[in-house]
Design a protein around this motif. Structure first.
Motif, mmCIF file in Angstrom:
data_model
loop_
_atom_site.group_PDB
_atom_site.id
_atom_site.type_symbol
_atom_site.label_atom_id
_atom_site.label_comp_id
_atom_site.label_asym_id
_atom_site.label_seq_id
_atom_site.Cartn_x
_atom_site.Cartn_y
_atom_site.Cartn_z
ATOM 1 N N SER A 53 0.838 -1.201 0.000
ATOM 2 C CA SER A 53 0.000 0.000 0.000
ATOM 3 C C SER A 53 0.879 1.260 0.000
ATOM 4 O O SER A 53 0.516 2.274 -0.595
ATOM 5 C CB SER A 53 -0.907 -0.006 1.230
ATOM 6 O OG SER A 53 -0.155 -0.347 2.373
ATOM 7 N N THR A 102 -3.183 -3.357 6.401
ATOM 8 C CA THR A 102 -4.320 -2.617 5.848
ATOM 9 C C THR A 102 -5.659 -3.194 6.310
ATOM 10 O O THR A 102 -6.700 -2.681 5.915
ATOM 11 C CB THR A 102 -4.231 -2.534 4.308
ATOM 12 O OG1 THR A 102 -3.942 -3.828 3.791
ATOM 13 C CG2 THR A 102 -3.166 -1.546 3.887
ATOM 14 N N MET A 139 -8.387 -0.468 6.719
ATOM 15 C CA MET A 139 -9.717 -0.592 6.109
ATOM 16 C C MET A 139 -10.800 -0.210 7.129
ATOM 17 O O MET A 139 -11.782 0.462 6.781
ATOM 18 C CB MET A 139 -9.931 -2.019 5.594
ATOM 19 C CG MET A 139 -11.307 -2.277 5.017
ATOM 20 S SD MET A 139 -11.723 -1.188 3.628
ATOM 21 C CE MET A 139 -10.908 -2.042 2.273
ATOM 22 N N ASP A 162 -4.828 -0.532 -2.175
ATOM 23 C CA ASP A 162 -4.607 -1.810 -1.502
ATOM 24 C C ASP A 162 -5.041 -2.985 -2.377
ATOM 25 O O ASP A 162 -5.778 -2.822 -3.348
ATOM 26 C CB ASP A 162 -5.361 -1.837 -0.164
ATOM 27 C CG ASP A 162 -4.811 -2.902 0.769
ATOM 28 O OD1 ASP A 162 -3.614 -3.235 0.680
ATOM 29 O OD2 ASP A 162 -5.580 -3.410 1.600
ATOM 30 N N ASN A 169 -8.364 -7.357 -0.249
ATOM 31 C CA ASN A 169 -8.877 -6.652 0.933
ATOM 32 C C ASN A 169 -10.051 -5.749 0.593
ATOM 33 O O ASN A 169 -10.814 -5.378 1.476
ATOM 34 C CB ASN A 169 -7.750 -5.792 1.545
ATOM 35 C CG ASN A 169 -8.026 -5.381 2.979
ATOM 36 O OD1 ASN A 169 -8.681 -6.107 3.724
ATOM 37 N ND2 ASN A 169 -7.522 -4.212 3.372
ATOM 38 N N THR A 170 -10.177 -5.375 -0.680
ATOM 39 C CA THR A 170 -11.137 -4.326 -1.010
ATOM 40 C C THR A 170 -12.370 -4.812 -1.799
ATOM 41 O O THR A 170 -13.393 -4.128 -1.802
ATOM 42 C CB THR A 170 -10.444 -3.229 -1.860
ATOM 43 O OG1 THR A 170 -9.916 -3.846 -3.040
ATOM 44 C CG2 THR A 170 -9.315 -2.552 -1.108
ATOM 45 N N GLN A 192 -15.764 -5.022 0.021
ATOM 46 C CA GLN A 192 -16.260 -3.686 0.405
ATOM 47 C C GLN A 192 -16.723 -2.901 -0.830
ATOM 48 O O GLN A 192 -17.711 -2.189 -0.784
ATOM 49 C CB GLN A 192 -15.165 -2.883 1.125
ATOM 50 C CG GLN A 192 -14.456 -3.627 2.240
ATOM 51 C CD GLN A 192 -15.359 -3.892 3.419
ATOM 52 O OE1 GLN A 192 -16.512 -3.458 3.460
ATOM 53 N NE2 GLN A 192 -14.851 -4.624 4.392
#
Ligand code: ASP
Length: 327
Positions: free
Chosen positions: A165, A188, A192, A205, A209-210, A213
């Motif tokens: 990141s 992260t 987050m 990122d 991880n994203t 979301q």
């Protein structure tokens, strides 16, 4: 006769030691293995590690437990593994930061290329440029204008110097020629949480991880850093499509063991990794998170060694010419 007896003794001894070597090779692992993740629980490296560890455990017949040792962009966890007993019971799952930190940290506690045995590559994950849900801009061009106009107040989350990141954030700032305020976390995962809570504005990122979301609409996505759009995020344009043609980055992951780990243990771990990367559950979960497992030929010691050496050589001049170090 004496000679004959001595020879017999030697043969028996040689046979016994052969039996014990092959028994060791066959019985490894005999107890729980610890996989160190050099970032916080709940983040993308942790997610990849837990999926792979669960599947490798089944093949090895022993549990792999994940231990999160976050801090200093992944170098604390890597250092912990470098100093662990080389007995096959401690391994490290790290990402591209293993290569960049070799130059970013001039006083690293371990010698990156000589402190580890290589188990194999795991996956390469694209990055996503995301923001808190209520940030005004609706596309990457708008985000760039907004960030330039508000450069003293926009905050960028990262997982410390050397983290993916951090690297991606620096590439973004350099691409738009605008330095921004960065907020370091131990991973992260917690970053987050703050992005969801609106305490920090933007982050670059891993899709691991994203994606959830973004699909849930709890954060905004402006771009993916891969050459093509991700099948799982078809509405998110690539950075290149949105006006940043040079902006491409993939975050590769590898599994390492401390230097001196017995070859048979490394080989067994490598085999288990190859099995895990073909596990339909791992393949399906990786796809949901916007990534694919490494090929069997890449989940090998030779491929990871070549990747790490190549990536250290690739990033060294970039970091040196930027002149920005972690110390
Ligand atoms: N995504 C983080 C990074 O920036 C690491 C993590 O928390 O897994 O490298």
């Amino acid at each position: 006769m004496k000679i004959f007896k001595a020879m017999l003794g030697m043969t028996a001894l040689a046979a016994a030691s052969l039996i014990s070597v092959s028994a060791n090779a066959q019985t490894y692992p005999e107890r729980t293995i610890t996989m160190v993740v050099p970032f916080s629980a709940g983040g993308p490296t942790d997610t990849v590690a837990r999926l792979v560890a669960e599947s490798m455990s089944k093949d090895l017949g022993q549990q792999i437990i994940v231990e999160n040792v976050g801090g200093a962009g992944g170098t604390l966890g890597a250092g912990r593994v470098a100093q662990s007993d080389p007995d096959g019971y401690t391994v490290l799952l790290h990402h591209i930061g293993m290569a960049t930190s070799a130059t970013l940290y001039r006083k690293l506690a371990y010698d990156t290329l000589n402190a580890f045995e290589y188990v194999g590559l795991v996956t390469e994950v694209p990055m996503t440029i995301v923001a808190r849900k209520d940030l005004e801009p609706t596309d990457l061009k708008g985000l760039i204008d907004y960030v330039k106009a508000n450069k003293d107040k926009v905050t960028v989350a990262n997982a410390g110097i050397g983290a993916a990141s951090h690297l991606c954030g620096m590439m973004f700032m350099s691409a738009i020629e605008t330095p921004l305020v960065t907020v370091p976390y131990k991973g992260t995962g917690p970053a987050m949480t703050d992005l969801l809570g609106g305490q920090v504005d933007i982050m670059c990122d891993q899709s691991t991880n994203t994606t959830k979301q973004i699909l849930g609409g709890t954060i905004k996505a402006y771009a993916v850093t891969s050459a093509a759009r991700l099948p799982v995020l078809p509405d998110v344009p690539t950075a290149a499509e949105s006006g940043l043609p040079e902006f491409q980055v993939g975050i590769w992951h590898g599994v390492y063991a401390p230097k001196g780990t017995p070859a048979e243990a490394v080989e067994r771990l490598s085999k288990a990794l190859q099995v895990a990367l073909k596990d339909p559950n791992v393949v399906a979960r990786f796809a949901e998170l916007g990534t694919v497992p490494s090929a069997e030929t890449d989940a090998t010691p030779a491929a990871l060694k070549a990747k790490l050496e190549g990536e250290i050589a690739r990033w060294k001049p970039v970091i040196e010419s930027a002149g920005q170090y972690a110390d």
